[in-house]
Design a protein around this motif. Structure first.
Motif, PDB file in Angstrom:
ATOM      1  N   PRO A  11       4.377  -3.502   6.725  1.00 29.94           N
ATOM      2  CA  PRO A  11       5.414  -4.799   5.188  1.00 29.94           C
ATOM      3  C   PRO A  11       6.097  -4.040   4.538  1.00 29.94           C
ATOM      4  O   PRO A  11       6.614  -3.323   5.178  1.00 29.94           O
ATOM      5  CB  PRO A  11       4.199  -3.083   4.364  1.00 29.94           C
ATOM      6  CG  PRO A  11       3.038  -2.466   5.537  1.00 29.94           C
ATOM      7  CD  PRO A  11       3.723  -2.894   6.820  1.00 29.94           C
ATOM      8  N   SER A  12       7.048  -4.646   3.843  1.00 31.57           N
ATOM      9  CA  SER A  12       7.803  -4.986   3.509  1.00 31.57           C
ATOM     10  C   SER A  12       8.000  -3.927   3.413  1.00 31.57           C
ATOM     11  O   SER A  12       7.343  -3.188   1.821  1.00 31.57           O
ATOM     12  CB  SER A  12       8.094  -6.326   2.444  1.00 31.57           C
ATOM     13  OG  SER A  12       7.201  -6.936   1.374  1.00 31.57           O
ATOM     14  N   TRP A  14       9.999  -3.763  -0.787  1.00 29.49           N
ATOM     15  CA  TRP A  14       9.385  -4.347  -1.900  1.00 29.49           C
ATOM     16  C   TRP A  14       8.255  -3.546  -2.317  1.00 29.49           C
ATOM     17  O   TRP A  14       7.995  -3.354  -3.202  1.00 29.49           O
ATOM     18  CB  TRP A  14      10.458  -5.311  -1.981  1.00 29.49           C
ATOM     19  CG  TRP A  14       9.035  -6.541  -1.610  1.00 29.49           C
ATOM     20  CD1 TRP A  14       9.593  -7.255  -0.767  1.00 29.49           C
ATOM     21  CD2 TRP A  14       8.058  -7.171  -2.928  1.00 29.49           C
ATOM     22  NE1 TRP A  14       8.505  -8.517  -0.690  1.00 29.49           N
ATOM     23  CE2 TRP A  14       7.915  -8.307  -1.805  1.00 29.49           C
ATOM     24  CE3 TRP A  14       7.586  -6.540  -3.627  1.00 29.49           C
ATOM     25  CZ2 TRP A  14       6.476  -8.515  -1.525  1.00 29.49           C
ATOM     26  CZ3 TRP A  14       6.392  -7.497  -4.058  1.00 29.49           C
ATOM     27  CH2 TRP A  14       5.781  -8.394  -3.475  1.00 29.49           C
ATOM     28  N   PHE A  15       7.250  -3.610  -1.138  1.00 29.66           N
ATOM     29  CA  PHE A  15       5.545  -3.860  -1.432  1.00 29.66           C
ATOM     30  C   PHE A  15       5.029  -2.386  -1.758  1.00 29.66           C
ATOM     31  O   PHE A  15       4.981  -2.107  -1.892  1.00 29.66           O
ATOM     32  CB  PHE A  15       5.424  -4.885  -0.681  1.00 29.66           C
ATOM     33  CG  PHE A  15       3.631  -4.265  -0.420  1.00 29.66           C
ATOM     34  CD1 PHE A  15       2.906  -4.693  -1.260  1.00 29.66           C
ATOM     35  CD2 PHE A  15       2.918  -3.817   0.855  1.00 29.66           C
ATOM     36  CE1 PHE A  15       1.688  -4.968  -1.987  1.00 29.66           C
ATOM     37  CE2 PHE A  15       1.527  -3.225   0.194  1.00 29.66           C
ATOM     38  CZ  PHE A  15       0.789  -3.968  -0.879  1.00 29.66           C
ATOM     39  N   MET A  16       6.167  -1.526  -0.341  1.00 26.83           N
ATOM     40  CA  MET A  16       5.869  -0.459  -0.276  1.00 26.83           C
ATOM     41  C   MET A  16       6.917   0.379  -1.591  1.00 26.83           C
ATOM     42  O   MET A  16       6.196   1.485  -1.625  1.00 26.83           O
ATOM     43  CB  MET A  16       6.597   0.327   1.622  1.00 26.83           C
ATOM     44  CG  MET A  16       5.876  -0.257   1.842  1.00 26.83           C
ATOM     45  SD  MET A  16       4.108   0.164   2.250  1.00 26.83           S
ATOM     46  CE  MET A  16       3.811   1.804   2.600  1.00 26.83           C
ATOM     47  N   SER A  18       6.854  -0.681  -4.178  1.00 29.34           N
ATOM     48  CA  SER A  18       6.347  -1.236  -5.637  1.00 29.34           C
ATOM     49  C   SER A  18       5.129  -0.203  -5.502  1.00 29.34           C
ATOM     50  O   SER A  18       4.613   0.391  -6.429  1.00 29.34           O
ATOM     51  CB  SER A  18       5.564  -2.489  -6.317  1.00 29.34           C
ATOM     52  OG  SER A  18       4.676  -3.175  -4.860  1.00 29.34           O
ATOM     53  N   ILE A  19       4.370  -0.086  -4.482  1.00 30.51           N
ATOM     54  CA  ILE A  19       2.798   0.801  -4.606  1.00 30.51           C
ATOM     55  C   ILE A  19       3.201   2.910  -5.000  1.00 30.51           C
ATOM     56  O   ILE A  19       2.700   3.138  -5.589  1.00 30.51           O
ATOM     57  CB  ILE A  19       2.674   1.115  -3.351  1.00 30.51           C
ATOM     58  CG1 ILE A  19       2.035  -0.419  -2.198  1.00 30.51           C
ATOM     59  CG2 ILE A  19       1.358   2.260  -3.136  1.00 30.51           C
ATOM     60  CD1 ILE A  19       1.136  -0.453  -3.492  1.00 30.51           C
TER      61      ILE A  19
END
Length: 151
Positions: A11-12, A14-16, A18-19
């Protein structure tokens, strides 16, 4: 070979991120909510006399209900104006209970302005006394007979 970055197994960032952000935000909200729920739970626990703090508040409000005039109800509404909207009803009930207790214990035929001022001061938490004094002075409410109650 073509570049398939959308099909990557990692996963990128920014995704991690945001999580992680939403995890901490939700955890923080649950902690804050739990704190207030625990405080409410402590108010419901019975004391040595078998009644909780909320039971006593309800008792004094009901006992003093016939003593309240429309003018004193309006004055109580004025006193609770600085309290934020979501908490205003709860604060109004607590303050009305303290005012009712003072009026009933003094065998007064009706709730007076003096009962309201004294009950307002007594019911206000110590941490809010600075705001209480500012509010009373701003509205021209004389609290000098009850200055000793403000710590």
């Amino acid at each position: 070979m073509s570049d398939f970055s959308l099909l990557s197994s990692i996963p990128s960032n920014w995704f991690m991120n945001s999580i992680a952000f939403w995890t901490f935000l939700l955890l923080g909200c649950m902690c804050i909510g739990g704190f207030f729920m625990f405080r409410k739970f402590l108010k419901v626990l019975p004391k040595a006399d078998g009644k909780s703090k909320l039971d006593w508040q309800n008792y004094w409000v009901e006992r003093s209900r016939p003593l309240w005039s429309d003018e004193m109800k309006a004055f109580l509404d004025q006193l609770v104006q600085p309290v934020p909207g979501p908490f205003r009803d709860i604060a109004k009930h607590s303050i009305a209970a303290e005012i009712g207790k003072i009026a009933v214990e003094s065998n007064a035929p009706a709730v007076t302005r003096e009962h309201c001022i004294k009950g307002y001061i007594v019911a206000t938490p110590r941490r809010d006394n600075r705001f209480l004094v500012t509010f009373l002075e701003k509205n021209g409410i004389d609290y000098t007979p009850y200055r000793h109650l403000i710590k």
